[in-house]
Scaffold this motif. Structure first.
Motif, PDB file in Angstrom:
ATOM      1  N   ASP A 167      51.815  39.144  14.622  1.00 21.61           N
ATOM      2  CA  ASP A 167      52.730  39.735  15.712  1.00 21.61           C
ATOM      3  C   ASP A 167      54.327  39.726  14.525  1.00 21.61           C
ATOM      4  O   ASP A 167      54.312  38.885  13.822  1.00 21.61           O
ATOM      5  N   ALA A 168      55.231  40.500  14.922  1.00 17.77           N
ATOM      6  CA  ALA A 168      56.661  40.750  14.382  1.00 17.77           C
ATOM      7  C   ALA A 168      57.405  41.414  15.283  1.00 17.77           C
ATOM      8  O   ALA A 168      56.881  41.343  16.173  1.00 17.77           O
ATOM      9  N   TRP A 169      58.645  39.456  15.476  1.00 19.31           N
ATOM     10  CA  TRP A 169      59.490  40.393  16.223  1.00 19.31           C
ATOM     11  C   TRP A 169      60.986  40.449  15.847  1.00 19.31           C
ATOM     12  O   TRP A 169      61.165  39.987  14.420  1.00 19.31           O
ATOM     13  N   PHE A 170      61.818  41.512  15.397  1.00 20.94           N
ATOM     14  CA  PHE A 170      63.142  42.186  14.868  1.00 20.94           C
ATOM     15  C   PHE A 170      64.130  42.395  15.945  1.00 20.94           C
ATOM     16  O   PHE A 170      64.029  42.497  17.433  1.00 20.94           O
ATOM     17  N   LEU A 171      65.649  42.091  15.200  1.00 19.09           N
ATOM     18  CA  LEU A 171      66.515  42.109  16.251  1.00 19.09           C
ATOM     19  C   LEU A 171      66.794  43.630  15.608  1.00 19.09           C
ATOM     20  O   LEU A 171      67.148  43.675  14.719  1.00 19.09           O
ATOM     21  N   GLY A 172      66.672  44.037  16.321  1.00 17.76           N
ATOM     22  CA  GLY A 172      67.349  45.667  16.392  1.00 17.76           C
ATOM     23  C   GLY A 172      68.218  46.275  17.163  1.00 17.76           C
ATOM     24  O   GLY A 172      68.913  45.676  17.592  1.00 17.76           O
ATOM     25  N   ARG A 173      68.592  47.036  16.784  1.00 15.50           N
ATOM     26  CA  ARG A 173      69.977  48.368  17.190  1.00 15.50           C
ATOM     27  C   ARG A 173      69.464  49.971  18.117  1.00 15.50           C
ATOM     28  O   ARG A 173      69.166  50.421  17.085  1.00 15.50           O
ATOM     29  N   GLU A 174      69.660  49.550  19.485  1.00 16.77           N
ATOM     30  CA  GLU A 174      69.201  51.553  19.431  1.00 16.77           C
ATOM     31  C   GLU A 174      70.689  51.780  19.146  1.00 16.77           C
ATOM     32  O   GLU A 174      71.664  52.146  19.420  1.00 16.77           O
ATOM     33  N   PRO A 175      69.915  53.088  18.275  1.00 19.99           N
ATOM     34  CA  PRO A 175      71.030  53.927  18.110  1.00 19.99           C
ATOM     35  C   PRO A 175      71.971  54.764  18.779  1.00 19.99           C
ATOM     36  O   PRO A 175      72.675  55.206  18.531  1.00 19.99           O
ATOM     37  N   SER A 176      70.951  54.965  20.025  1.00 16.23           N
ATOM     38  CA  SER A 176      71.324  56.257  21.139  1.00 16.23           C
ATOM     39  C   SER A 176      72.275  55.740  21.771  1.00 16.23           C
ATOM     40  O   SER A 176      73.414  55.863  21.760  1.00 16.23           O
ATOM     41  N   ASN A 177      72.779  53.871  21.592  1.00 23.90           N
ATOM     42  CA  ASN A 177      73.719  53.450  22.295  1.00 23.90           C
ATOM     43  C   ASN A 177      74.407  52.142  21.788  1.00 23.90           C
ATOM     44  O   ASN A 177      75.627  51.657  22.337  1.00 23.90           O
ATOM     45  N   GLY A 178      73.789  51.641  20.912  1.00 22.50           N
ATOM     46  CA  GLY A 178      73.701  51.242  20.166  1.00 22.50           C
ATOM     47  C   GLY A 178      73.739  49.259  20.536  1.00 22.50           C
ATOM     48  O   GLY A 178      74.010  48.226  20.134  1.00 22.50           O
ATOM     49  N   ASN A 179      72.947  49.409  22.200  1.00 17.05           N
ATOM     50  CA  ASN A 179      72.569  48.484  22.361  1.00 17.05           C
ATOM     51  C   ASN A 179      71.643  47.922  21.268  1.00 17.05           C
ATOM     52  O   ASN A 179      70.980  47.796  21.055  1.00 17.05           O
ATOM     53  N   ALA A 180      71.422  45.751  21.490  1.00 13.50           N
ATOM     54  CA  ALA A 180      71.067  45.511  20.629  1.00 13.50           C
ATOM     55  C   ALA A 180      69.150  45.351  21.496  1.00 13.50           C
ATOM     56  O   ALA A 180      69.298  44.650  22.921  1.00 13.50           O
ATOM     57  N   VAL A 181      68.575  45.499  20.827  1.00 16.57           N
ATOM     58  CA  VAL A 181      66.795  44.932  21.016  1.00 16.57           C
ATOM     59  C   VAL A 181      65.680  43.986  20.707  1.00 16.57           C
ATOM     60  O   VAL A 181      66.132  43.693  19.447  1.00 16.57           O
ATOM     61  N   ILE A 182      65.227  43.760  21.148  1.00 13.62           N
ATOM     62  CA  ILE A 182      64.231  43.152  20.481  1.00 13.62           C
ATOM     63  C   ILE A 182      63.052  44.297  19.795  1.00 13.62           C
ATOM     64  O   ILE A 182      62.954  44.893  21.388  1.00 13.62           O
ATOM     65  N   ILE A 183      62.925  44.024  18.921  1.00  8.74           N
ATOM     66  CA  ILE A 183      61.750  45.108  18.800  1.00  8.74           C
ATOM     67  C   ILE A 183      59.711  44.102  18.652  1.00  8.74           C
ATOM     68  O   ILE A 183      60.169  42.898  17.340  1.00  8.74           O
ATOM     69  N   HIS A 184      59.335  44.166  19.229  1.00 10.79           N
ATOM     70  CA  HIS A 184      57.497  43.701  18.972  1.00 10.79           C
ATOM     71  C   HIS A 184      56.901  44.875  18.020  1.00 10.79           C
ATOM     72  O   HIS A 184      56.534  45.399  18.905  1.00 10.79           O
ATOM     73  N   GLN A 185      56.082  44.176  16.995  1.00  7.08           N
ATOM     74  CA  GLN A 185      55.325  44.908  16.508  1.00  7.08           C
ATOM     75  C   GLN A 185      54.464  43.996  16.775  1.00  7.08           C
ATOM     76  O   GLN A 185      54.181  42.849  15.320  1.00  7.08           O
ATOM     77  N   PRO A 186      53.079  43.969  17.021  1.00 12.55           N
ATOM     78  CA  PRO A 186      51.689  44.241  17.109  1.00 12.55           C
ATOM     79  C   PRO A 186      50.875  43.552  15.902  1.00 12.55           C
ATOM     80  O   PRO A 186      51.545  44.748  15.510  1.00 12.55           O
ATOM     81  N   ASN A 187      50.502  42.625  15.894  1.00  5.43           N
ATOM     82  CA  ASN A 187      49.138  42.776  14.701  1.00  5.43           C
ATOM     83  C   ASN A 187      48.167  44.732  14.416  1.00  5.43           C
ATOM     84  O   ASN A 187      47.714  44.669  15.881  1.00  5.43           O
ATOM     85  N   ALA A 188      48.167  44.583  13.626  1.00  4.72           N
ATOM     86  CA  ALA A 188      47.443  45.342  13.715  1.00  4.72           C
ATOM     87  C   ALA A 188      45.552  46.113  14.683  1.00  4.72           C
ATOM     88  O   ALA A 188      46.130  47.012  15.127  1.00  4.72           O
ATOM     89  N   PRO A 189      45.295  44.319  15.193  1.00  2.00           N
ATOM     90  CA  PRO A 189      43.980  44.787  15.259  1.00  2.00           C
ATOM     91  C   PRO A 189      44.418  45.082  16.977  1.00  2.00           C
ATOM     92  O   PRO A 189      43.494  45.407  17.850  1.00  2.00           O
ATOM     93  N   SER A 190      45.971  44.619  17.172  1.00  2.00           N
ATOM     94  CA  SER A 190      46.289  44.470  18.652  1.00  2.00           C
ATOM     95  C   SER A 190      46.738  46.354  19.170  1.00  2.00           C
ATOM     96  O   SER A 190      47.433  46.025  20.207  1.00  2.00           O
TER      97      SER A 190
END
Length: 76
Positions: free
Chosen positions: A14-37
């Motif tokens: 599993d991976a977690w990223f800090l990103g920015r929502e392009p529509s409004n510029g707000n910071a978000v956390i992006i969670h990417q579960p592993n492939a089996p999940s």
């Protein structure tokens, strides 16, 4: 979402990223579960992520990153 910074990758993939929502510029956390999940990305509003009751290593990684934004030693 083109810009993101990896915060934490768990031993199970599993991976977690800090990103920015392009529509409004707000910071978000992006969670990417592993492939089996399923591997489907989910976006979590930053405040909601920090208010969550679970304080896992992904939360600690974000708090460490936030801590790098200031040069003042604690309790200065």
């Amino acid at each position: 979402m083109s810009e993101r910074r990896e915060l934490y990758r768990s031993p199970n993939g599993d991976a977690w990223f800090l990103g920015r929502e392009p529509s409004n510029g707000n910071a978000v956390i992006i969670h990417q579960p592993n492939a089996p999940s399923g591997g489907r990305l989910s976006h979590i509003e930053l405040g909601e992520f920090l208010r969550g009751e679970v304080k896992g290593p992904e939360h600690q990684a974000l708090l460490r990153l936030i801590g790098t934004l200031v040069d003042v030693p604690p309790y200065a």
